[in-house]
Design an enzyme around this catalytic site. Structure first.
Site, PDB file in Angstrom:
ATOM      1  N   GLN A 107       0.841  -1.203   0.000  1.00  0.00           N
ATOM      2  CA  GLN A 107       0.000   0.000   0.000  1.00  0.00           C
ATOM      3  C   GLN A 107       0.868   1.241   0.000  1.00  0.00           C
ATOM      4  O   GLN A 107       1.828   1.350   0.781  1.00  0.00           O
ATOM      5  CB  GLN A 107      -0.920   0.004   1.236  1.00  0.00           C
ATOM      6  CG  GLN A 107      -1.957   1.132   1.185  1.00  0.00           C
ATOM      7  CD  GLN A 107      -2.954   1.075   2.332  1.00  0.00           C
ATOM      8  OE1 GLN A 107      -2.863   0.238   3.233  1.00  0.00           O
ATOM      9  NE2 GLN A 107      -3.925   1.984   2.298  1.00  0.00           N
ATOM     10  N   HIS A 113      -8.779   2.200  -0.976  1.00  0.00           N
ATOM     11  CA  HIS A 113      -9.158   2.088  -2.384  1.00  0.00           C
ATOM     12  C   HIS A 113      -9.124   0.627  -2.787  1.00  0.00           C
ATOM     13  O   HIS A 113      -8.278  -0.139  -2.348  1.00  0.00           O
ATOM     14  CB  HIS A 113      -8.201   2.884  -3.282  1.00  0.00           C
ATOM     15  CG  HIS A 113      -6.756   2.557  -3.064  1.00  0.00           C
ATOM     16  ND1 HIS A 113      -6.040   3.078  -2.005  1.00  0.00           N
ATOM     17  CD2 HIS A 113      -5.900   1.751  -3.737  1.00  0.00           C
ATOM     18  CE1 HIS A 113      -4.806   2.603  -2.046  1.00  0.00           C
ATOM     19  NE2 HIS A 113      -4.692   1.780  -3.079  1.00  0.00           N
ATOM     20  N   HIS A 115      -8.497  -1.893  -5.887  1.00  0.00           N
ATOM     21  CA  HIS A 115      -8.012  -2.101  -7.249  1.00  0.00           C
ATOM     22  C   HIS A 115      -8.980  -3.066  -7.925  1.00  0.00           C
ATOM     23  O   HIS A 115      -9.233  -4.159  -7.399  1.00  0.00           O
ATOM     24  CB  HIS A 115      -6.622  -2.749  -7.255  1.00  0.00           C
ATOM     25  CG  HIS A 115      -5.539  -1.913  -6.658  1.00  0.00           C
ATOM     26  ND1 HIS A 115      -4.658  -1.185  -7.426  1.00  0.00           N
ATOM     27  CD2 HIS A 115      -5.185  -1.695  -5.372  1.00  0.00           C
ATOM     28  CE1 HIS A 115      -3.792  -0.558  -6.634  1.00  0.00           C
ATOM     29  NE2 HIS A 115      -4.082  -0.856  -5.381  1.00  0.00           N
TER      30      HIS A 115
HETATM   31  P1  5GP Z   1      -1.634   1.054  -3.463  1.00  0.00           P
HETATM   32  O1  5GP Z   1      -0.215   0.735  -3.819  1.00  0.00           O
HETATM   33  O2  5GP Z   1      -1.707   2.091  -2.354  1.00  0.00           O
HETATM   34  O3  5GP Z   1      -2.516  -0.113  -3.221  1.00  0.00           O
HETATM   35  O4  5GP Z   1      -2.258   1.706  -4.759  1.00  0.00           O
HETATM   36  C1  5GP Z   1      -2.100   3.039  -5.119  1.00  0.00           C
HETATM   37  C2  5GP Z   1      -2.358   3.103  -6.603  1.00  0.00           C
HETATM   38  O5  5GP Z   1      -2.627   4.441  -6.951  1.00  0.00           O
HETATM   39  C3  5GP Z   1      -1.163   2.657  -7.459  1.00  0.00           C
HETATM   40  O6  5GP Z   1      -1.571   1.561  -8.281  1.00  0.00           O
HETATM   41  C4  5GP Z   1      -0.818   3.902  -8.270  1.00  0.00           C
HETATM   42  O7  5GP Z   1      -0.442   3.603  -9.600  1.00  0.00           O
HETATM   43  C5  5GP Z   1      -2.098   4.718  -8.196  1.00  0.00           C
HETATM   44  N1  5GP Z   1      -1.881   6.153  -8.252  1.00  0.00           N
HETATM   45  C6  5GP Z   1      -1.038   6.875  -7.475  1.00  0.00           C
HETATM   46  N2  5GP Z   1      -1.117   8.184  -7.780  1.00  0.00           N
HETATM   47  C7  5GP Z   1      -2.054   8.287  -8.758  1.00  0.00           C
HETATM   48  C8  5GP Z   1      -2.580   9.396  -9.495  1.00  0.00           C
HETATM   49  O8  5GP Z   1      -2.219  10.563  -9.298  1.00  0.00           O
HETATM   50  N3  5GP Z   1      -3.539   9.128 -10.412  1.00  0.00           N
HETATM   51  C9  5GP Z   1      -3.982   7.854 -10.660  1.00  0.00           C
HETATM   52  N4  5GP Z   1      -4.915   7.709 -11.609  1.00  0.00           N
HETATM   53  N5  5GP Z   1      -3.511   6.779  -9.978  1.00  0.00           N
HETATM   54  C10 5GP Z   1      -2.551   6.999  -9.049  1.00  0.00           C
END
Ligand code: 5GP
Length: 128
Positions: A107, A113, A115
């Site tokens: 994360q 969020h 996916h």
């Molecule tokens: P995590 O790693 O926290 O589960 O997922 C965060 C996700 O947010 C990642 O897949 C990353 O690519 C996406 N992400 C981060 N910053 C942005 C952004 O500014 N715009 C979009 N559309 N996705 C983002």
């Protein structure tokens, strides 16, 4: 905002997308939820479904604090997966739903969020 969170009230990157301070390819929005395409897709279709509130850092906090909102995220993911406007040629009833929970689990954004991944995803794998 932030009563469930130990972090500051500084807007997360996703709150900044909600506020239109950062552009995103938004595929769905309601009063409570927003969905947009991940900027670094890891599958043929890779959406993020996000509560507009940043009060919950991860899915565990969300499940404890607002289970109806968690159910709404799941229902939104399901609707989008069935919608050709969001899932294109991969639309149908099947999708992969992932909640990374904690830094060591990958994360990076501490604003809960989901996916939502679609397209050819190998059976028996967690990555694509
Ligand atoms: P995590 O790693 O926290 O589960 O997922 C965060 C996700 O947010 C990642 O897949 C990353 O690519 C996406 N992400 C981060 N910053 C942005 C952004 O500014 N715009 C979009 N559309 N996705 C983002």
């Amino acid at each position: 905002m932030g009563s469930m969170s130990e972090t500051s009230d500084e807007p997360t990157v996703f709150s900044r997308i909600v506020a239109r301070e950062i552009p995103a390819d938004i595929v769905f929005e309601s009063d409570t939820v927003i969905a947009f395409r991940d900027i670094a897709p890891r599958a043929p279709v890779h959406l993020l479904v996000v509560p507009k509130t940043q009060a919950y850092r991860d899915v565990v906090e969300l499940a404890e604090g607002d289970p109806a909102l968690l159910a709404e995220l799941v229902a939104t993911a399901s609707r989008l997966a069935a919608d050709p406007a969001a899932f294109g040629e991969h639309s149908g009833s099947e999708f992969r739903l992932i909640f990374n929970t904690g830094a060591s689990a990958g994360q990076t954004v501490f604003h809960v969020h989901a996916h939502v991944l679609g397209g050819p995803l190998e059976e028996g794998t967690l990555a694509h």
